[in-house]
Design a protein around this motif. Structure first.
Motif, mmCIF file in Angstrom:
data_model
loop_
_atom_site.group_PDB
_atom_site.id
_atom_site.type_symbol
_atom_site.label_atom_id
_atom_site.label_comp_id
_atom_site.label_asym_id
_atom_site.label_seq_id
_atom_site.Cartn_x
_atom_site.Cartn_y
_atom_site.Cartn_z
ATOM 1 N N MET A 1 30.992 23.188 47.188
ATOM 2 C CA MET A 1 31.125 24.323 48.100
ATOM 3 C C MET A 1 31.283 25.633 47.339
ATOM 4 N N ALA A 2 31.800 25.555 46.147
ATOM 5 C CA ALA A 2 31.876 26.722 45.268
ATOM 6 C C ALA A 2 30.973 26.472 44.063
ATOM 7 N N ASP A 3 30.184 27.454 43.709
ATOM 8 C CA ASP A 3 29.322 27.296 42.540
ATOM 9 C C ASP A 3 30.074 27.743 41.287
ATOM 10 N N PHE A 4 29.363 27.765 40.166
ATOM 11 C CA PHE A 4 29.994 28.131 38.900
ATOM 12 C C PHE A 4 30.660 29.495 38.990
ATOM 13 N N ASN A 5 29.957 30.468 39.596
ATOM 14 C CA ASN A 5 30.496 31.818 39.632
ATOM 15 C C ASN A 5 31.689 31.952 40.565
ATOM 16 N N GLY A 6 31.893 30.985 41.435
ATOM 17 C CA GLY A 6 33.088 30.988 42.251
ATOM 18 C C GLY A 6 34.244 30.232 41.617
ATOM 19 N N ARG A 7 33.958 29.543 40.520
ATOM 20 C CA ARG A 7 34.979 28.696 39.889
ATOM 21 C C ARG A 7 35.312 29.102 38.469
ATOM 22 N N TYR A 8 34.270 29.412 37.673
ATOM 23 C CA TYR A 8 34.473 29.512 36.230
ATOM 24 C C TYR A 8 34.012 30.810 35.599
ATOM 25 N N ASN A 9 33.447 31.754 36.379
ATOM 26 C CA ASN A 9 33.036 32.986 35.726
ATOM 27 C C ASN A 9 34.252 33.869 35.444
ATOM 28 N N LEU A 10 34.017 35.039 34.860
ATOM 29 C CA LEU A 10 35.125 35.874 34.382
ATOM 30 C C LEU A 10 36.127 36.236 35.479
ATOM 31 N N PRO A 11 35.713 36.854 36.601
ATOM 32 C CA PRO A 11 36.729 37.187 37.618
ATOM 33 C C PRO A 11 37.344 35.963 38.277
ATOM 34 N N ALA A 12 36.572 34.859 38.410
ATOM 35 C CA ALA A 12 37.135 33.646 39.014
ATOM 36 C C ALA A 12 38.248 33.084 38.150
ATOM 37 N N VAL A 13 38.071 33.138 36.835
ATOM 38 C CA VAL A 13 39.114 32.658 35.921
ATOM 39 C C VAL A 13 40.339 33.572 36.000
ATOM 40 N N MET A 14 40.099 34.881 36.088
ATOM 41 C CA MET A 14 41.233 35.810 36.218
ATOM 42 C C MET A 14 41.999 35.546 37.526
ATOM 43 N N ARG A 15 41.272 35.222 38.581
ATOM 44 C CA ARG A 15 41.936 34.910 39.854
ATOM 45 C C ARG A 15 42.749 33.630 39.733
ATOM 46 N N ARG A 16 42.208 32.629 39.040
ATOM 47 C CA ARG A 16 42.976 31.392 38.834
ATOM 48 C C ARG A 16 44.227 31.646 38.008
ATOM 49 N N ALA A 17 44.174 32.692 37.183
ATOM 50 C CA ALA A 17 45.344 33.047 36.369
ATOM 51 C C ALA A 17 46.395 33.786 37.193
ATOM 52 N N GLY A 18 46.136 33.969 38.489
ATOM 53 C CA GLY A 18 47.131 34.565 39.371
ATOM 54 C C GLY A 18 46.958 36.048 39.609
ATOM 55 N N MET A 19 45.778 36.597 39.263
ATOM 56 C CA MET A 19 45.570 38.034 39.402
ATOM 57 C C MET A 19 44.783 38.378 40.663
ATOM 58 N N LYS A 20 45.096 39.533 41.222
ATOM 59 C CA LYS A 20 44.271 40.137 42.250
ATOM 60 C C LYS A 20 43.054 40.703 41.543
ATOM 61 N N THR A 21 41.838 40.326 41.973
ATOM 62 C CA THR A 21 40.632 40.736 41.256
ATOM 63 C C THR A 21 39.803 41.689 42.105
ATOM 64 N N ALA A 22 39.313 42.754 41.474
ATOM 65 C CA ALA A 22 38.513 43.747 42.191
ATOM 66 C C ALA A 22 37.487 44.361 41.250
ATOM 67 N N SER A 23 36.355 44.760 41.821
ATOM 68 C CA SER A 23 35.306 45.435 41.064
ATOM 69 C C SER A 23 34.876 46.685 41.804
ATOM 70 N N ILE A 24 34.755 47.791 41.067
ATOM 71 C CA ILE A 24 34.207 49.029 41.614
ATOM 72 C C ILE A 24 32.910 49.282 40.861
ATOM 73 N N SER A 25 31.800 48.882 41.480
ATOM 74 C CA SER A 25 30.503 48.916 40.795
ATOM 75 C C SER A 25 29.378 48.756 41.803
ATOM 76 N N SER A 26 28.267 49.435 41.554
ATOM 77 C CA SER A 26 27.068 49.234 42.367
ATOM 78 C C SER A 26 26.076 48.318 41.665
ATOM 79 N N PHE A 27 26.500 47.689 40.572
ATOM 80 C CA PHE A 27 25.592 46.851 39.788
ATOM 81 C C PHE A 27 24.948 45.748 40.619
ATOM 82 N N ALA A 28 25.753 45.010 41.375
ATOM 83 C CA ALA A 28 25.205 43.887 42.149
ATOM 84 C C ALA A 28 24.152 44.371 43.143
ATOM 85 N N ASP A 29 24.384 45.533 43.726
ATOM 86 C CA ASP A 29 23.437 46.095 44.684
ATOM 87 C C ASP A 29 22.165 46.549 43.980
ATOM 88 N N ARG A 30 22.294 47.240 42.862
ATOM 89 C CA ARG A 30 21.136 47.760 42.137
ATOM 90 C C ARG A 30 20.189 46.647 41.719
#
Length: 505
Positions: free
Chosen positions: A86-115
């Protein structure tokens, strides 16, 4: 734990004061660097924008993820197949997902994904903010959002915030009211000369060449008056450098507001700050102007500054590292990150497999250390792989992107950092050494492909019709060359790429 990841698009380390640049382009970044470890030989494994951030986020090479270009099948991540839950690699093991597992609130301010339609980049972020201008937003617009986020989250003690500014990226778009801070400042490194510029104008065709800075024609960019369209002489060359440096300064000016707010909130000292970028920018190197289109030293070499409380300050670390190494490094530095838990995973849960190697000791001790060699790639504007080792970069070109590049190039980046003289014919033994590294790297990574794909994405790009940013341009460009008195280059290009010259996309 608070981590601020500052992502500066198209940033060259050699245009930052903390890396030795004598123009005052980066006073706020330099101040952070005084309390940090600065890495001198840090590279994106895959250039440019989309492949680089794919590598950063996943900790994996493009030869594994398949994400090596800006269009076509290889602008996508390879699917995980039947093992995907139900979760792919990017929902489990990528950089922000790992930071979230470490107990952090994760956020991105970027238009990269849209571009780039790279929606996988948002995986693992609790919150994403997109100004909606697809990379044409100004740094103050980005930082205003960042300041608002930091103020609203002031009571949160654990967060990972990714802040992405685009200002050094073309088109140069610093507001006119910011002025021209470097207009009366001589170039710190006047390496370009009239003879070399004439050589580039007469024998280096292709998009973002000296005669066609903005693409395949010297069309004026009315919306962005700072963006130069043609490099006719050394005065134009200086204008280009001045405007790039102004973009760097404008980004730094706005980033300074964010650093100041952290100080006002009295959390600056305890906040981990990481400053880096996706790729560099050729400003005349190899005949490319305002472009990041090769797997060369200038394009792939990026800054990395890490301020980590309790670790050495104002030191530099030498040794070869990739951006894919950052994720495993953060895992080591943070420590004791809980494993991913999900009851609905098909088959056995895929363990996290990274190509990156941790360089945590370099941060903790401020010492040198790194890999024996690096292999970097570019498949969006050309198809190239390069090997960075010792004081050399060896570049193998498979598709020249209509630049008439030689198949084999070798540069001594210590003596010739602007890649002026190809010494491949003088040091064949060094080229063979680089080619040996390259052949073994490709073979090893194809055999160990974690997706069980055994197609090299570089050759998939070529099979699709070549690098995305040059597909379909050759006939019209050759006509343009003939009309501007460079018919000899049109003839050479049509002979080198006969099939593409006849095909209309």
């Amino acid at each position: 734990m608070r981590i601020l990841y500052v992502d500066i698009d198209t940033i060259r380390p050699d245009h930052l004061g903390c890396y030795g640049y004598t123009r005052n382009t980066s006073p706020n970044i330099d101040k952070v660097a005084q309390e940090a470890v600065r890495f001198n030989d840090y590279y994106c494994s895959d250039a440019p924008c989309l492949p680089s951030r794919a590598a950063l986020a996943t900790g994996r090479f493009g030869i594994h993820t398949g994400c090596v270009g800006h269009g076509g099948i290889n602008a996508e991540m390879r699917p995980e197949g039947k093992e995907r839950g139900m979760a792919d690699f990017n929902g489990r093991y990528n950089l922000p997902a790992v930071m979230r597992r470490a107990g952090m609130k994760t956020a991105s301010i970027s238009s990269f994904a849209d571009r780039h339609a790279a929606w996988w980049f948002n995986g693992g972020f609790d919150e994403t903010y997109n100004i909606g201008k697809r990379g044409l937003e100004l740094g103050d617009e980005v930082i205003d959002l960042a300041l608002d986020w930091l103020q609203r989250k002031e009571s949160i003690k654990d967060w990972f915030l990714h802040v992405h500014v685009w200002d050094p990226h073309i088109p140069y778009r610093t507001p006119e009211e910011f002025g021209k801070p470097f207009e009366n400042s001589p170039l710190p490194d006047p390496w370009m000369n009239e003879e070399l510029l004439a050589q580039h104008r007469n024998s280096k065709p292709g998009a973002h060449s000296a005669c066609e800075v903005n693409g395949y024609t010297p069309a004026e960019d009315i919306a962005h008056p700072r963006q130069i369209t043609e490099i006719k002489d050394l005065s134009d060359f200086k204008t280009m450098i001045d405007e790039y440096d102004t973009g760097v300064l404008f980004a730094d000016y706005n980033l300074g507001k964010m650093f100041d707010l952290l100080r006002e909130q009295k959390i600056y000292d305890e906040t981990i700050i990481i400053i880096s970028g996706d790729h560099g920018e050729c400003l005349g190197e190899k005949g490319a102007y305002c472009e990041h289109g090769e797997a060369d030293y200038i394009t792939t070499h990026i800054p990395l500054i890490i301020k980590w409380p309790g670790c050495p300050q104002n030191v530099e670390s030498n040794g070869l590292h990739y951006n894919v190494d950052l994720l495993p490094t953060l895992i080591d530095m943070i420590g004791n990150i809980p494993p991913f838990k999900c009851n609905r995973v098909v088959g056995k849960p895929n363990p996290a497999v990274y190509d990156g190697e941790s360089f945590a000791p370099c941060i903790k001790e401020g010492k040198n250390g790194g890999r024996e060699f690096l292999v970097v790639s570019q498949c969006a504007h050309v198809c190239q792989r390069a090997v960075r080792f010792d004081n050399w970069i060896y570049i193998r070109t498979y598709h020249d992107g209509y630049h008439l590049s030689e198949a084999d190039e070798l540069f001594d980046v210590e003596k010739d950092p602007h890649e002026i003289t190809n010494v491949a014919s003088l040091y064949k033994d060094v080229c063979w050494h680089g080619a040996w590294y390259l052949e073994h790297w490709v073979a090893d990574n194809m055999l160990s492909n974690i997706y069980n794909y055994h197609e090299d994405p570089l050759w998939s790009v070529i099979a699709e019709g070549g690098p995305f940013h040059c597909r379909g341009y050759l006939q019209n460009y050759c006509t343009h060359l003939e009309e501007t008195g460079r018919g000899n280059l049109a003839k050479e290009l049509s002979e080198k790429h006969p099939e593409e010259f006849r095909v209309s996309y």
